[in-house]
Each structure stands twice: as C-alpha cells, then as structure tokens.
Design a protein around this motif. Structure first.
Motif, PDB file in Angstrom:
ATOM      1  N   UNK A   1     -28.564  33.821 -36.739  1.00 24.45           N
ATOM      2  CA  UNK A   1     -27.197  34.076 -36.298  1.00 24.45           C
ATOM      3  C   UNK A   1     -26.217  33.119 -36.960  1.00 24.45           C
ATOM      4  N   UNK A   2     -26.466  32.802 -38.210  1.00 25.62           N
ATOM      5  CA  UNK A   2     -25.635  31.835 -38.913  1.00 25.62           C
ATOM      6  C   UNK A   2     -24.172  32.221 -38.990  1.00 25.62           C
ATOM      7  N   UNK A   3     -23.891  33.525 -39.027  1.00 22.00           N
ATOM      8  CA  UNK A   3     -22.499  33.981 -39.034  1.00 22.00           C
ATOM      9  C   UNK A   3     -21.801  33.552 -37.751  1.00 22.00           C
ATOM     10  N   UNK A   4     -22.497  33.690 -36.626  1.00 20.85           N
ATOM     11  CA  UNK A   4     -21.926  33.268 -35.348  1.00 20.85           C
ATOM     12  C   UNK A   4     -21.698  31.749 -35.328  1.00 20.85           C
ATOM     13  N   UNK A   5     -22.662  31.010 -35.875  1.00 23.62           N
ATOM     14  CA  UNK A   5     -22.535  29.554 -35.941  1.00 23.62           C
ATOM     15  C   UNK A   5     -21.354  29.159 -36.815  1.00 23.62           C
ATOM     16  N   UNK A   6     -21.203  29.843 -37.941  1.00 24.51           N
ATOM     17  CA  UNK A   6     -20.097  29.573 -38.850  1.00 24.51           C
ATOM     18  C   UNK A   6     -18.750  29.799 -38.163  1.00 24.51           C
ATOM     19  N   UNK A   7     -18.641  30.909 -37.449  1.00 29.06           N
ATOM     20  CA  UNK A   7     -17.387  31.234 -36.765  1.00 29.06           C
ATOM     21  C   UNK A   7     -17.061  30.195 -35.692  1.00 29.06           C
ATOM     22  N   UNK A   8     -18.055  29.856 -34.879  1.00 33.00           N
ATOM     23  CA  UNK A   8     -17.826  28.877 -33.810  1.00 33.00           C
ATOM     24  C   UNK A   8     -17.518  27.494 -34.389  1.00 33.00           C
ATOM     25  N   UNK A   9     -18.229  27.115 -35.440  1.00 34.76           N
ATOM     26  CA  UNK A   9     -18.014  25.809 -36.066  1.00 34.76           C
ATOM     27  C   UNK A   9     -16.614  25.707 -36.657  1.00 34.76           C
ATOM     28  N   UNK A  10     -16.137  26.807 -37.233  1.00 31.71           N
ATOM     29  CA  UNK A  10     -14.800  26.779 -37.840  1.00 31.71           C
ATOM     30  C   UNK A  10     -13.733  26.496 -36.794  1.00 31.71           C
ATOM     31  N   UNK A  11     -13.921  27.029 -35.596  1.00 33.33           N
ATOM     32  CA  UNK A  11     -12.962  26.780 -34.515  1.00 33.33           C
ATOM     33  C   UNK A  11     -13.016  25.319 -34.091  1.00 33.33           C
ATOM     34  N   UNK A  12     -14.233  24.785 -33.926  1.00 38.46           N
ATOM     35  CA  UNK A  12     -14.376  23.394 -33.507  1.00 38.46           C
ATOM     36  C   UNK A  12     -13.815  22.436 -34.548  1.00 38.46           C
ATOM     37  N   UNK A  13     -14.079  22.720 -35.821  1.00 38.40           N
ATOM     38  CA  UNK A  13     -13.547  21.882 -36.905  1.00 38.40           C
ATOM     39  C   UNK A  13     -12.026  21.929 -36.933  1.00 38.40           C
ATOM     40  N   UNK A  14     -11.482  23.126 -36.769  1.00 41.62           N
ATOM     41  CA  UNK A  14     -10.028  23.298 -36.792  1.00 41.62           C
ATOM     42  C   UNK A  14      -9.364  22.512 -35.664  1.00 41.62           C
TER      43      UNK A  14
ATOM     44  N   UNK B   1     -10.644  19.979 -33.875  1.00 41.52           N
ATOM     45  CA  UNK B   1     -10.862  18.542 -34.031  1.00 41.52           C
ATOM     46  C   UNK B   1      -9.944  17.958 -35.105  1.00 41.52           C
ATOM     47  N   UNK B   2      -9.817  18.660 -36.225  1.00 44.52           N
ATOM     48  CA  UNK B   2      -8.981  18.175 -37.316  1.00 44.52           C
ATOM     49  C   UNK B   2      -7.517  18.095 -36.896  1.00 44.52           C
ATOM     50  N   UNK B   3      -7.043  19.107 -36.197  1.00 48.37           N
ATOM     51  CA  UNK B   3      -5.633  19.127 -35.793  1.00 48.37           C
ATOM     52  C   UNK B   3      -5.333  18.024 -34.775  1.00 48.37           C
ATOM     53  N   UNK B   4      -6.278  17.789 -33.867  1.00 51.15           N
ATOM     54  CA  UNK B   4      -6.056  16.753 -32.852  1.00 51.15           C
ATOM     55  C   UNK B   4      -6.091  15.351 -33.453  1.00 51.15           C
ATOM     56  N   UNK B   5      -6.964  15.147 -34.444  1.00 46.76           N
ATOM     57  CA  UNK B   5      -7.133  13.808 -35.008  1.00 46.76           C
ATOM     58  C   UNK B   5      -6.144  13.507 -36.132  1.00 46.76           C
ATOM     59  N   UNK B   6      -5.803  14.521 -36.928  1.00 49.44           N
ATOM     60  CA  UNK B   6      -4.969  14.277 -38.100  1.00 49.44           C
ATOM     61  C   UNK B   6      -3.664  15.064 -38.097  1.00 49.44           C
ATOM     62  N   UNK B   7      -3.572  16.050 -37.215  1.00 47.66           N
ATOM     63  CA  UNK B   7      -2.382  16.891 -37.210  1.00 47.66           C
ATOM     64  C   UNK B   7      -2.384  17.930 -38.314  1.00 47.66           C
ATOM     65  N   UNK B   8      -3.502  18.023 -39.044  1.00 47.20           N
ATOM     66  CA  UNK B   8      -3.624  18.986 -40.138  1.00 47.20           C
ATOM     67  C   UNK B   8      -4.723  19.988 -39.847  1.00 47.20           C
ATOM     68  N   UNK B   9      -4.576  21.178 -40.407  1.00 47.57           N
ATOM     69  CA  UNK B   9      -5.571  22.233 -40.232  1.00 47.57           C
ATOM     70  C   UNK B   9      -6.446  22.338 -41.478  1.00 47.57           C
ATOM     71  N   UNK B  10      -7.747  22.516 -41.266  1.00 52.18           N
ATOM     72  CA  UNK B  10      -8.677  22.684 -42.382  1.00 52.18           C
ATOM     73  C   UNK B  10      -8.583  24.104 -42.933  1.00 52.18           C
ATOM     74  N   UNK B  11      -8.451  25.063 -42.030  1.00 54.81           N
ATOM     75  CA  UNK B  11      -8.392  26.474 -42.405  1.00 54.81           C
ATOM     76  C   UNK B  11      -6.983  27.018 -42.163  1.00 54.81           C
ATOM     77  N   UNK B  12      -6.645  28.069 -42.871  1.00 54.71           N
ATOM     78  CA  UNK B  12      -5.346  28.709 -42.652  1.00 54.71           C
ATOM     79  C   UNK B  12      -5.243  29.217 -41.223  1.00 54.71           C
ATOM     80  N   UNK B  13      -6.395  29.670 -40.692  1.00 51.15           N
ATOM     81  CA  UNK B  13      -6.462  30.128 -39.304  1.00 51.15           C
ATOM     82  C   UNK B  13      -7.932  30.200 -38.914  1.00 51.15           C
ATOM     83  N   UNK B  14      -8.230  29.881 -37.686  1.00 51.02           N
ATOM     84  CA  UNK B  14      -9.594  29.982 -37.169  1.00 51.02           C
ATOM     85  C   UNK B  14      -9.618  31.033 -36.060  1.00 51.02           C
ATOM     86  N   UNK B  15     -10.777  31.706 -35.879  1.00 50.89           N
ATOM     87  CA  UNK B  15     -12.043  31.610 -36.611  1.00 50.89           C
ATOM     88  C   UNK B  15     -11.899  31.942 -38.101  1.00 50.89           C
ATOM     89  N   UNK B  16     -12.935  31.602 -38.851  1.00 50.45           N
ATOM     90  CA  UNK B  16     -12.842  31.582 -40.298  1.00 50.45           C
ATOM     91  C   UNK B  16     -12.603  32.950 -40.926  1.00 50.45           C
TER      92      UNK B  16
END
Length: 358
Positions: A292-305, A307-322
């Motif tokens: 189910x790697x696709x599901x993991x990828x989608x969920x991870x993209x949200x968590x990364x997005x 976490x990144x926004x809260x810590x740095x104020x910047x987004x890794x992706x244009x929009x999450x989920x990926x």
C-alpha cells in the motif's frame, strides 16, 4: 451461507463438493460482488441524487475540480453493501476472522457515514472534527485488535519481510500496535481518495495481493514451504478480500474519470480499515506499508507538508496530499491516476516477491 446450504448436499449431488474449497468460493464471491455493484449502482446513484448528496469541492484546490461540485458522494455505501452481501453469501460464517474483518469494516464505514452526512446533509463543511473521527476509529480498532489478541490464532509478534528468522515479540503491546495499523491504514486510504478512481485502483491491487497472502498463511503446507507464519482460519479471508477487490472494481465502473459518484469517507475509511485488519490477522503489517505504498506516500505528504509549514512557514509541496501537487504542476487528472495505479501494481509485485525472498 451457501457453504452451509449446498455443501451438505454433495453426498447426493457430487459437484457441490466444490463449495468446500476456499478458491471456488473466492471466485464466486468475486463475481457476485462485481455484478452486484454494477447492477445496483445506477439505482443507488439516482437515490443519492434524489437525496441531494452532492460533493462539496474546495475552492483552494485545482480549478478543474470545481466542475465536480454536486457530483453524488457517499457511494462507498454501495461498496459496503456489495462486500457484506457477497461475503455473507460465500464465506464460512463460522470463521471468526471473517466476522472481525467485516464488522470492523462496517463500523469504520459508519464513522465515515456520519462524517459525510454532516458535510453533505447538514452543510457542515468540517463534518466530524478530527478528534471525534479519531476517537471513533481508535475505539473500533482497539476492540478488534483486542479480540484478535485474546483469540490467540495470530501470534503477537511483528514479522519482517526478507528476514525469516527475525521477529519482534510485542506481547500485550500487540493491541496498541494493531490499533495504530488499522487506524493508520484507514486514514491513509481516506487521504488518497481525492481524484476519480485514485483510491480504488490501489485498493484493488492491495486486496488481491493480500488475498494471496491470506490464503498462503491459512494453508499449513504452503505456509511451511514459504516459511511464513501459519495462521489457522486465515485462508477464509481470501473470500472476504475477493469481495473487497471486486466491489471496488464494480464501483470503478461509475467512479472512473469523469466520476458519476464519489465514495466519500463511508467508503475510504472502511476500505482502509479492511486492509489494516487483514494485515494484522495475517502478520503482514510491514508488508501493508510496501504493498500500500501509494497510501503511505499520500499520508506522508500531508504529514511532511504540515510539519514543514509549522516549523519553517514554507510548504514542501504545492498542495497536499501529493496527487494535488502533481495536478498543480500541470499533470492531467487521468495521468496522475493511471501513473499511481501503475506504481501500485509494481508495489504489489514487489510484495509478492517477499514470499520467496526470505
């Protein structure tokens, strides 16, 4: 049900002997599920339209999605109907793993239904709060995990693919770990359900893969040959997984791009829970993360997005989920969907390779 009605007659009608075979009943359940979904689907969609169960679309997402506003949602009810009917018709109803799986799936569907109902009917765009949804999921998964633990058919250990002699004894922590797996799988599928047919495709490939894994785990000689844990009565889950895959296949008839109906949380939460509980019973929790790697990828993209926004104020992706990230990069929706399906098939093949690479 058919097993109890028809198999006893094999003494006088010899060919009815086939009902004792899991493989035959899995095929029968699969055909029943896909036909039921396709035949009932039009009436079910008309019912949703009559009840004005229209999808609410985010205005900050890809602009192409605005045309989907009003498309009937809560189509996951059709999937659940097909799964339940086909499983009850073809599975061995004396098998406790069947009941744990199907009841867990339905109850997660109820949580999703309440969320969808609040969004669509009560016009509350937030539906259930994240906390309310998580509490409901956790309670259901906790009860299911406890039942699996106390029944003792499934050993409380964590098995690692590719490493046949290494396992981690979990003891009572098995219940907590299993709960996390089921809830995590449910939410991961839910996050993937953002494009027409996107979540359905990987669910089909993952279900078919786990159908094979469950059958192997439940067959003592095959399990011994492949050097995987033998789980008594797990083979019957092949029938349940056949209905999951085929119900999704039938639903895809209406959910493929451009979708006539969306599954909603009632479908995505329940399907994820189904995969999670089967992974726990068959001792394939880590395998679920691979297949189910696709599901993991989608969920991870949200968590990364987040976490990144809260810590740095910047987004890794244009929009999450990926999947939305790729859309905003200019990929057409069908291209995103099919490419994710291709990756899901590849991950399924990698998963099946673990049966021999141990």
């Amino acid at each position: 049900m058919l097993l109890y009605l028809l198999y006893p007659l094999h003494v006088s009608v010899g060919f009815l002997n086939v009902f004792k075979y899991i493989t035959f009943r899995a095929f029968g359940a699969s055909i029943t599920a896909v036909l039921l979904s396709i035949l009932v689907g039009p009436a079910y969609i008309r019912f949703l339209q009559k009840m004005q169960m229209g999808q609410v679309v985010r205005s900050d997402g890809p602009q192409s999605h605005l045309s989907k506003k009003g498309t009937p949602t809560m189509g996951g009810g059709l999937i659940l109907l097909s799964i339940c009917f086909s499983t009850l018709m073809w599975a061995d109803l004396g098998n406790k793993n069947i009941w744990i799986s199907i009841i867990t799936t339905v109850l997660f569907g109820v949580v999703g239904y309440i969320d969808d109902y609040r969004k669509v009917v009560k016009k509350n765009p937030k539906g259930l709060s994240a906390r309310q949804k998580l509490i409901g999921q956790t309670v259901i998964a906790l009860v299911a995990s406890y039942l699996i633990y106390v029944l003792r058919d499934t050993p409380p250990v964590l098995k690692f693919p590719f490493l046949k002699d290494i396992s981690l004894q979990l003891g009572p922590f098995f219940v907590i770990f299993s709960t996390l797996v089921i809830v995590g799988a449910s939410n991961a599928v839910n996050l993937t359900d953002g494009l027409d047919g996107l979540a359905v495709g990987p669910t089909i490939t993952t279900s078919v893969t786990f159908l094979i894994l469950a059958y192997c785990a439940g067959h003592v000689k095959i399990a011994e040959y492949l050097q995987i844990p033998h789980i008594p009565d797990a083979g019957e889950l092949a029938v349940f997984l056949a209905t999951v895959a085929s119900s999704c296949l039938g639903f895809l008839w209406f959910n493929t791009y451009p979708a006539q109906v969306f599954m909603g949380d009632v479908g995505s939460l329940s399907l994820g829970a189904a995969l999670g509980v089967v992974a726990v019973i068959t001792k394939n929790e880590i395998i679920l993360a691979i297949c189910g790697g696709i599901f993991v990828l989608e969920a991870s993209s949200v968590m990364i997005q987040v976490a990144s926004f809260k810590m740095t104020g910047k987004r890794v992706f244009k929009m999450a989920p990926i999947h939305h990230h790729f859309e905003l990069k200019g990929w057409a929706e069908p291209k995103v969907i099919v490419r994710f399906w291709i990756l899901s098939v590849l991950l399924a093949l990698i998963t099946l390779s673990t049966l021999k690479l141990r």
